[in-house]
Write a protein that holds these residues in place. Structure first.
Motif, PDB file in Angstrom:
ATOM      1  N   ALA A 371      27.800  61.187   5.383  1.00  0.00           N
ATOM      2  CA  ALA A 371      26.887  60.223   5.177  1.00  0.00           C
ATOM      3  C   ALA A 371      26.077  59.651   6.147  1.00  0.00           C
ATOM      4  CB  ALA A 371      27.367  58.849   4.229  1.00  0.00           C
ATOM      5  N   VAL A 372      26.603  59.208   7.285  1.00  0.00           N
ATOM      6  CA  VAL A 372      25.884  58.584   8.302  1.00  0.00           C
ATOM      7  C   VAL A 372      25.053  59.663   9.157  1.00  0.00           C
ATOM      8  CG1 VAL A 372      25.951  57.265  10.531  1.00  0.00           C
ATOM      9  CG2 VAL A 372      27.390  56.668   8.647  1.00  0.00           C
ATOM     10  N   ALA A 377      20.175  61.914  11.234  1.00  0.00           N
ATOM     11  CA  ALA A 377      19.730  63.042  11.848  1.00  0.00           C
ATOM     12  C   ALA A 377      18.146  63.221  11.537  1.00  0.00           C
ATOM     13  CB  ALA A 377      20.448  64.231  11.175  1.00  0.00           C
ATOM     14  N   THR A 378      17.404  63.611  12.364  1.00  0.00           N
ATOM     15  CA  THR A 378      15.993  63.961  12.392  1.00  0.00           C
ATOM     16  C   THR A 378      15.954  65.678  13.015  1.00  0.00           C
ATOM     17  OG1 THR A 378      15.168  63.425  14.666  1.00  0.00           O
ATOM     18  CG2 THR A 378      15.387  61.637  12.858  1.00  0.00           C
ATOM     19  N   PRO A 379      14.956  66.211  12.670  1.00  0.00           N
ATOM     20  CA  PRO A 379      14.638  67.616  13.157  1.00  0.00           C
ATOM     21  C   PRO A 379      14.707  67.599  14.574  1.00  0.00           C
ATOM     22  CG  PRO A 379      13.276  67.081  11.433  1.00  0.00           C
ATOM     23  CD  PRO A 379      13.640  65.971  11.672  1.00  0.00           C
ATOM     24  N   ASN A 380      14.120  66.581  15.432  1.00  0.00           N
ATOM     25  CA  ASN A 380      14.177  66.690  16.920  1.00  0.00           C
ATOM     26  C   ASN A 380      15.604  66.006  17.582  1.00  0.00           C
ATOM     27  OD1 ASN A 380      11.968  68.156  17.030  1.00  0.00           O
ATOM     28  ND2 ASN A 380      10.668  66.282  16.597  1.00  0.00           N
ATOM     29  N   ALA A 381      16.338  65.442  16.656  1.00  0.00           N
ATOM     30  CA  ALA A 381      17.523  64.492  17.182  1.00  0.00           C
ATOM     31  C   ALA A 381      18.744  64.780  16.163  1.00  0.00           C
ATOM     32  CB  ALA A 381      17.135  63.028  17.281  1.00  0.00           C
ATOM     33  N   MET A 513      19.295  64.073  21.738  1.00  0.00           N
ATOM     34  CA  MET A 513      17.789  63.752  21.551  1.00  0.00           C
ATOM     35  C   MET A 513      17.171  64.501  22.887  1.00  0.00           C
ATOM     36  SD  MET A 513      18.390  59.739  20.531  1.00  0.00           S
ATOM     37  CE  MET A 513      19.683  59.350  21.555  1.00  0.00           C
ATOM     38  N   PRO A 514      17.254  65.737  22.939  1.00  0.00           N
ATOM     39  CA  PRO A 514      16.390  66.292  24.102  1.00  0.00           C
ATOM     40  C   PRO A 514      15.072  66.012  24.194  1.00  0.00           C
ATOM     41  CG  PRO A 514      16.782  67.959  22.021  1.00  0.00           C
ATOM     42  CD  PRO A 514      17.276  66.581  21.942  1.00  0.00           C
TER      43      PRO A 514
END
Length: 580
Positions: A371-372, A377-381, A513-514
């Motif tokens: 759930a967390v 999450a994001t596409p870049n992270a 997080m690149p």
């Protein structure tokens, strides 16, 4: 031992006698490498085994591989063996199988079918006033006795056509298995799993000096400790078993096993209300866990002064982090019971670091980590559920040559998932040069190529640190891009300080997080706690370590909301940690 010989350790499963080939392999291995640890009668037994007909050898091994020592003859039917009674005859002649063993009533209930029990115990069933159609459980409950009577099956059941036999050489087979594997945890299934490709092991060169035991007494001590633990698990009281524990061994490996047994016996004595015996057993064990439990018993008994002095002495001995944590909880409580105050010199001035902590109200219930991860999450992270797998996996891949270094006493058969001395005090010192060489790659940038190259070369091979199902190539590549080598070095050094305890307690999630701006963290570790869940001690120690070294970590508490919309993060003050 060369790789060709290692490859021949397992027989092809296409061979119907594959298990016999594997057993013979173990006999040859033990006879060659442990000849001096075998008694004359044991060497004679191995020789006699080789003279038996193949069917008799195979039937013996089939029995050895099964559970227990008692078998129904009609359950020993194997196509490749043929007539079991004929194969059994030479084993009976040698005394390796008893064809009329003494049986207890409880063993009858385990071996006979319900219909057979009703025939065998018909008189007792009638005498007890039980219904003829009573269940097996009901019969056993009603006919069980506080003492056990032993008799052959024909005496229990004169009209029986069933035959029960007892294997009498299991103790010898266990001794041989122990000398081969160096433990009784592994068994003959290791050969099968390897042949099926379900397990793969690093091929470590083995020499004549590579063996589990150096003396026969060590083998006997191990077996004695193992049997005592089995009897304790079966319900025998620690009061009866404690006097049979062998004296302390100069062999540190066996001394550690003995200490664990004494600790377990002490816990059972403590649960049973025998505080005096528990204190004696804990004092004799004298490992970290035993020292803490001894102090807690003394505290409950009101022996505060004694407990206080032992606590201070334990702190002065520079224990590991986990023991320090427990001792520092005890010390103030004990001091409050005594006139003196806690000495400043006995208390660490290093306060626990404050960790960013917050609450997420999410729809649920559902697995809290997922759930967390989905929420954050994001596409870049992206966020990965890694728990104790990522940092330990990076560690295991970088230090692979040091971990699998072929040192005497570390590897002694082809089925090691890791060195036998992994948790011994001298593990690091024995490999210090190799460890330093591996860690030096963090300073010159070679570590990334080394880790990825090792991942490709060793993928699927058993390792105590690399969980292949979690540590994918994509995760490794991204993690190596985001995790600074200085942070990896610090974590690896902490792992090496206490491999047994520090390999667990790591945060559940990591966000990578690149694309983070220069100067900002490129990763974040997240420990997730569901409703009513609390931080464990080993988690607190890791979190405190991360905070002190400036590594980004946070604790996320999840609360379920009935609404479908996520309210988001609710910041909490530092008091949340204390309020848990």
């Amino acid at each position: 031992m060369n790789s060709a010989l290692v490859a021949s350790a397992t027989a092809s499963l296409d061979d119907p006698f594959y298990y016999l080939t594997n057993f013979r392999y173990v006999l040859a291995w033990v006879s060659t490498r442990h000849h001096d640890l075998l008694s004359a009668s044991e060497r004679d037994a191995i020789g006699r085994f080789e003279t038996l007909p193949q069917a008799s050898q195979a039937l013996l091994v089939r029995m050895v591989m099964r559970k227990g020592e008692l078998f129904r003859l009609d359950k020993l039917m194997y196509e490749e063996i043929g007539d079991a009674e004929q194969a059994l005859a030479p084993l009976i002649a040698l005394g390796w199988v008893d064809d009329a063993p003494q049986l207890s009533r409880r063993e009858l209930f385990r071996l006979l079918r319900l219909s057979e029990l009703r025939q065998a115990l018909a008189g007792e069933i009638t005498k007890a006033g039980l219904a003829r159609n009573s269940t097996k459980a009901a019969l056993q409950t009603a006919l069980d006795e506080p003492f056990q009577v032993f008799a052959p099956l024909q005496q229990w059941w004169p009209t029986s056509t069933t035959q029960i036999v007892r294997l009498t050489v299991m103790a010898l087979c266990d001794r041989l298995r122990l000398m081969f594997f160096g433990n009784l945890r592994q068994d003959w299934a290791e050969f099968v799993l390897t042949e099926l490709g379900l397990q793969r092991f690093e091929q470590v060169p083995l020499t004549a000096a590579s063996r589990a035991f150096q003396s026969r007494d060590d083998v006997t001590t191990y077996l004695t400790l193992h049997r005592l633990r089995e009897r304790l698990d079966d319900g025998e009281p620690p009061q009866a078993l404690s006097t049979q524990v062998p004296p302390a061994s100069s062999n540190r490996w066996l001394a550690s096993r003995r200490a664990r047994l004494l600790l377990t016996m002490g816990r059972e004595a403590e649960r049973g209300g025998d505080a005096a015996l528990a204190l004696t057993l804990y004092a004799d064990a004298n490992n970290s866990d035993a020292r803490i439990r001894r102090l807690r018993v003394l505290e409950r008994l009101g022996r505060y002064s004694e407990a206080y002095e032992l606590t201070v002495s334990a702190l002065d001995a520079q224990p590991k982090e986990g023991e320090i944590q427990a001792l520092m909880r005890l010390l103030p409580r004990l001091a409050r019971k005594l006139p003196q105050q806690v000495e400043r010199s006995t208390v660490s001035n290093k306060q626990a670091a404050q960790v960013p902590t917050y609450v997420l109200h999410l729809p649920g219930p559902q697995p809290v980590e997922r759930a967390v991860a989905d929420y954050m999450a994001t596409p870049n992270a992206p966020v990965y559920y890694v728990e104790n797998s990522l940092l330990t996996g990076l560690f295991g891949l970088l230090l692979w040559p040091a971990i699998f270094k072929p040192l005497p006493g570390a590897f002694f058969h082809p089925f090691h998932s890791g060195p036998a001395d992994l948790y011994r005090d001298d593990f690091v010192s024995q490999r210090q040069v190799d460890i330093d060489a591996c860690l030096a790659q963090l300073d010159d940038g070679r570590y990334q190529d080394t880790i990825l190259r090792t991942w490709h070369a060793k993928k699927g091979i058993a390792s105590p640190f690399v969980h292949w199902g979690v540590v994918s190539e994509a995760l490794l590549t991204l993690a190596l891009k985001c995790l600074p080598p200085a942070h990896l070095r610090a974590c690896f050094m902490r792992l090496l300080d206490d491999l047994k305890h520090n390999r667990t307690g790591l945060p559940d999630l990591i966000q990578l997080m690149p694309d983070a701006p220069p100067g900002e963290p490129r990763y974040k570790m997240i420990e997730v706690k569901g409703p009513g869940d609390r931080l464990q001690d080993n988690q607190r120690r890791w979190i405190d370590f991360f905070c002190r070294f400036g590594m980004p970590v946070e604790v996320c508490h999840v609360r379920w909301q009935p609404e479908s919309d996520v309210e988001g993060a609710e910041p909490e003050g530092p008091e949340l940690e204390e309020a848990e």
